[in-house]
Design a protein around this motif. Structure first.
Motif, PDB file in Angstrom:
ATOM      1  N   LEU A 284       0.385  -1.038  -0.280  1.00 13.07           N
ATOM      2  CA  LEU A 284       0.368  -0.001  -0.393  1.00 13.07           C
ATOM      3  C   LEU A 284       0.593   1.180   0.301  1.00 13.07           C
ATOM      4  CD1 LEU A 284      -2.756  -0.911   2.164  1.00 13.07           C
ATOM      5  CD2 LEU A 284      -2.745  -0.456   0.255  1.00 13.07           C
ATOM      6  N   TYR A 285       2.242   0.760   0.636  1.00 11.41           N
ATOM      7  CA  TYR A 285       2.730   2.411   0.674  1.00 11.41           C
ATOM      8  C   TYR A 285       3.447   2.484  -0.352  1.00 11.41           C
ATOM      9  CZ  TYR A 285       3.016   2.731   5.418  1.00 11.41           C
ATOM     10  OH  TYR A 285       2.302   3.307   6.625  1.00 11.41           O
ATOM     11  N   LYS A 286       3.763   1.790  -1.333  1.00 11.24           N
ATOM     12  CA  LYS A 286       4.252   1.399  -2.753  1.00 11.24           C
ATOM     13  C   LYS A 286       3.120   2.194  -3.949  1.00 11.24           C
ATOM     14  CE  LYS A 286       7.784  -1.051  -1.399  1.00 11.24           C
ATOM     15  NZ  LYS A 286       8.586  -2.538  -1.538  1.00 11.24           N
ATOM     16  N   VAL A 287       2.082   1.786  -3.705  1.00 13.24           N
ATOM     17  CA  VAL A 287       1.526   1.928  -5.227  1.00 13.24           C
ATOM     18  C   VAL A 287       1.267   3.000  -5.132  1.00 13.24           C
ATOM     19  CG1 VAL A 287      -1.495   1.895  -5.040  1.00 13.24           C
ATOM     20  CG2 VAL A 287      -0.391  -0.050  -4.158  1.00 13.24           C
ATOM     21  N   ILE A 288       1.089   4.462  -4.555  1.00 15.10           N
ATOM     22  CA  ILE A 288       1.405   5.586  -4.833  1.00 15.10           C
ATOM     23  C   ILE A 288       2.214   6.167  -5.192  1.00 15.10           C
ATOM     24  CG2 ILE A 288       0.338   8.259  -4.040  1.00 15.10           C
ATOM     25  CD1 ILE A 288      -2.356   6.961  -2.748  1.00 15.10           C
TER      26      ILE A 288
ATOM     27  N   SER B 297       0.004   9.930  -8.790  1.00 17.42           N
ATOM     28  CA  SER B 297       0.933   9.329  -9.880  1.00 17.42           C
ATOM     29  C   SER B 297       0.657   7.760  -9.773  1.00 17.42           C
ATOM     30  CB  SER B 297       1.976   9.643 -10.378  1.00 17.42           C
ATOM     31  OG  SER B 297       2.250  10.448 -11.281  1.00 17.42           O
ATOM     32  N   ILE B 298       0.720   6.354 -10.205  1.00 21.67           N
ATOM     33  CA  ILE B 298       0.660   5.254  -9.404  1.00 21.67           C
ATOM     34  C   ILE B 298       1.191   4.106 -10.289  1.00 21.67           C
ATOM     35  CG2 ILE B 298      -1.484   5.257  -8.592  1.00 21.67           C
ATOM     36  CD1 ILE B 298      -2.537   3.953 -10.750  1.00 21.67           C
ATOM     37  N   VAL B 299       1.620   3.049  -9.821  1.00 26.18           N
ATOM     38  CA  VAL B 299       2.686   2.038 -10.146  1.00 26.18           C
ATOM     39  C   VAL B 299       2.056   1.627 -10.905  1.00 26.18           C
ATOM     40  CG1 VAL B 299       3.940   1.857  -8.059  1.00 26.18           C
ATOM     41  CG2 VAL B 299       1.608   0.910  -8.104  1.00 26.18           C
ATOM     42  N   PRO B 300       2.545   0.525 -12.375  1.00 32.90           N
ATOM     43  CA  PRO B 300       1.860   0.353 -13.707  1.00 32.90           C
ATOM     44  C   PRO B 300       0.913  -0.924 -13.094  1.00 32.90           C
ATOM     45  CG  PRO B 300       3.949   0.678 -14.128  1.00 32.90           C
ATOM     46  CD  PRO B 300       4.067   1.003 -12.900  1.00 32.90           C
ATOM     47  N   GLU B 301       1.230  -2.023 -11.950  1.00 31.19           N
ATOM     48  CA  GLU B 301       1.033  -2.959 -12.113  1.00 31.19           C
ATOM     49  C   GLU B 301       0.032  -2.762 -11.165  1.00 31.19           C
ATOM     50  OE1 GLU B 301       4.613  -2.414  -9.370  1.00 31.19           O
ATOM     51  OE2 GLU B 301       4.133  -2.978 -12.024  1.00 31.19           O
TER      52      GLU B 301
ATOM     53  N   LYS C  96      12.800   8.234 -26.693  1.00 28.93           N
ATOM     54  CA  LYS C  96      10.565   7.664 -26.165  1.00 28.93           C
ATOM     55  C   LYS C  96      11.072   9.057 -24.428  1.00 28.93           C
ATOM     56  CE  LYS C  96       6.936   4.968 -25.817  1.00 28.93           C
ATOM     57  NZ  LYS C  96       6.653   4.989 -24.278  1.00 28.93           N
ATOM     58  N   ARG C  97       9.791   9.776 -24.368  1.00 22.20           N
ATOM     59  CA  ARG C  97       9.276   9.554 -22.757  1.00 22.20           C
ATOM     60  C   ARG C  97       8.350   8.610 -22.016  1.00 22.20           C
ATOM     61  NH1 ARG C  97       6.379  15.313 -23.093  1.00 22.20           N
ATOM     62  NH2 ARG C  97       9.084  16.665 -23.410  1.00 22.20           N
ATOM     63  N   SER C  98       8.868   8.498 -20.918  1.00 17.90           N
ATOM     64  CA  SER C  98       8.236   7.372 -19.742  1.00 17.90           C
ATOM     65  C   SER C  98       6.823   7.190 -20.152  1.00 17.90           C
ATOM     66  CB  SER C  98       8.280   6.770 -18.586  1.00 17.90           C
ATOM     67  OG  SER C  98       8.322   8.254 -18.100  1.00 17.90           O
ATOM     68  N   ASP C  99       6.532   6.495 -19.681  1.00 16.30           N
ATOM     69  CA  ASP C  99       4.784   6.335 -20.388  1.00 16.30           C
ATOM     70  C   ASP C  99       4.272   6.662 -18.575  1.00 16.30           C
ATOM     71  OD1 ASP C  99       4.924   5.237 -22.833  1.00 16.30           O
ATOM     72  OD2 ASP C  99       4.790   3.234 -21.807  1.00 16.30           O
ATOM     73  N   VAL C 100       3.326   7.074 -18.124  1.00 15.06           N
ATOM     74  CA  VAL C 100       2.987   7.167 -17.053  1.00 15.06           C
ATOM     75  C   VAL C 100       1.162   6.963 -16.903  1.00 15.06           C
ATOM     76  CG1 VAL C 100       1.932   9.638 -15.528  1.00 15.06           C
ATOM     77  CG2 VAL C 100       4.109   9.430 -17.273  1.00 15.06           C
ATOM     78  N   ARG C 101       0.828   6.557 -15.989  1.00 15.11           N
ATOM     79  CA  ARG C 101      -0.343   6.194 -15.333  1.00 15.11           C
ATOM     80  C   ARG C 101      -1.015   7.227 -13.988  1.00 15.11           C
ATOM     81  NH1 ARG C 101      -2.871   1.125 -15.334  1.00 15.11           N
ATOM     82  NH2 ARG C 101      -4.243   0.252 -14.090  1.00 15.11           N
ATOM     83  N   LYS C 102      -2.359   6.891 -14.347  1.00 17.59           N
ATOM     84  CA  LYS C 102      -2.711   8.082 -12.755  1.00 17.59           C
ATOM     85  C   LYS C 102      -4.065   7.452 -12.716  1.00 17.59           C
ATOM     86  CE  LYS C 102      -1.238  12.351 -15.646  1.00 17.59           C
ATOM     87  NZ  LYS C 102      -1.199  13.803 -15.865  1.00 17.59           N
ATOM     88  N   ALA C 103      -4.293   7.888 -11.274  1.00 16.19           N
ATOM     89  CA  ALA C 103      -5.493   7.708 -10.854  1.00 16.19           C
ATOM     90  C   ALA C 103      -6.250   8.673 -10.135  1.00 16.19           C
ATOM     91  CB  ALA C 103      -5.187   7.428  -9.893  1.00 16.19           C
ATOM     92  N   TYR C 104      -7.792   9.090 -10.706  1.00 15.46           N
ATOM     93  CA  TYR C 104      -8.159   9.651 -10.453  1.00 15.46           C
ATOM     94  C   TYR C 104      -9.257   9.515  -9.045  1.00 15.46           C
ATOM     95  CZ  TYR C 104      -7.042  12.859 -14.713  1.00 15.46           C
ATOM     96  OH  TYR C 104      -6.878  13.504 -15.774  1.00 15.46           O
TER      97      TYR C 104
END
Length: 98
Positions: A6-10, A32-36, A75-83
């Motif tokens: 849980l500490y590593k997700v965000i 910003s969150i981890v990809p998995e 290439k810029r890195s991919d980003v995964r975001k959570a609203y």
């Protein structure tokens, strides 16, 4: 689900004009969150870390742009975001979070 995960997700909060506008209008926060990470993981992490009630989570995958540095392609890195949408009477104060 372990507390270590849980500490590593965000990875961090997103601070931008769009994030501020969405936060004021819809009581949502962007992280910003981890990809998995899944929606359930993000919800559990936000509720655990910030002690708030989450009403909904939306996740967005943003592909990195193709860029050039002189004659070399890159290439810029991919980003995964959570609203994250909070309940009506909830809010996150980042100044108080330890």
């Amino acid at each position: 689900m372990s507390q270590d995960f849980l500490y590593k997700v965000i990875l961090g909060s997103v601070v931008s004009e769009k994030a501020t506008r969405i936060g004021d209008k819809h009581n949502q926060y962007i992280f910003s969150i981890v990809p998995e990470a899944t929606k359930e993981d993000v919800k559990a992490a936000v509720e655990f870390l910030f002690k708030v009630k989450v009403s909904g989570v939306q996740i967005v995958n943003i592909k990195g742009k193709q860029k050039r540095n002189g004659r070399f392609p890159g290439k810029r890195s991919d980003v995964r975001k959570a609203y994250v949408c909070l309940a009506d009477d909830q809010e996150i104060n980042f100044a108080e979070v330890k």
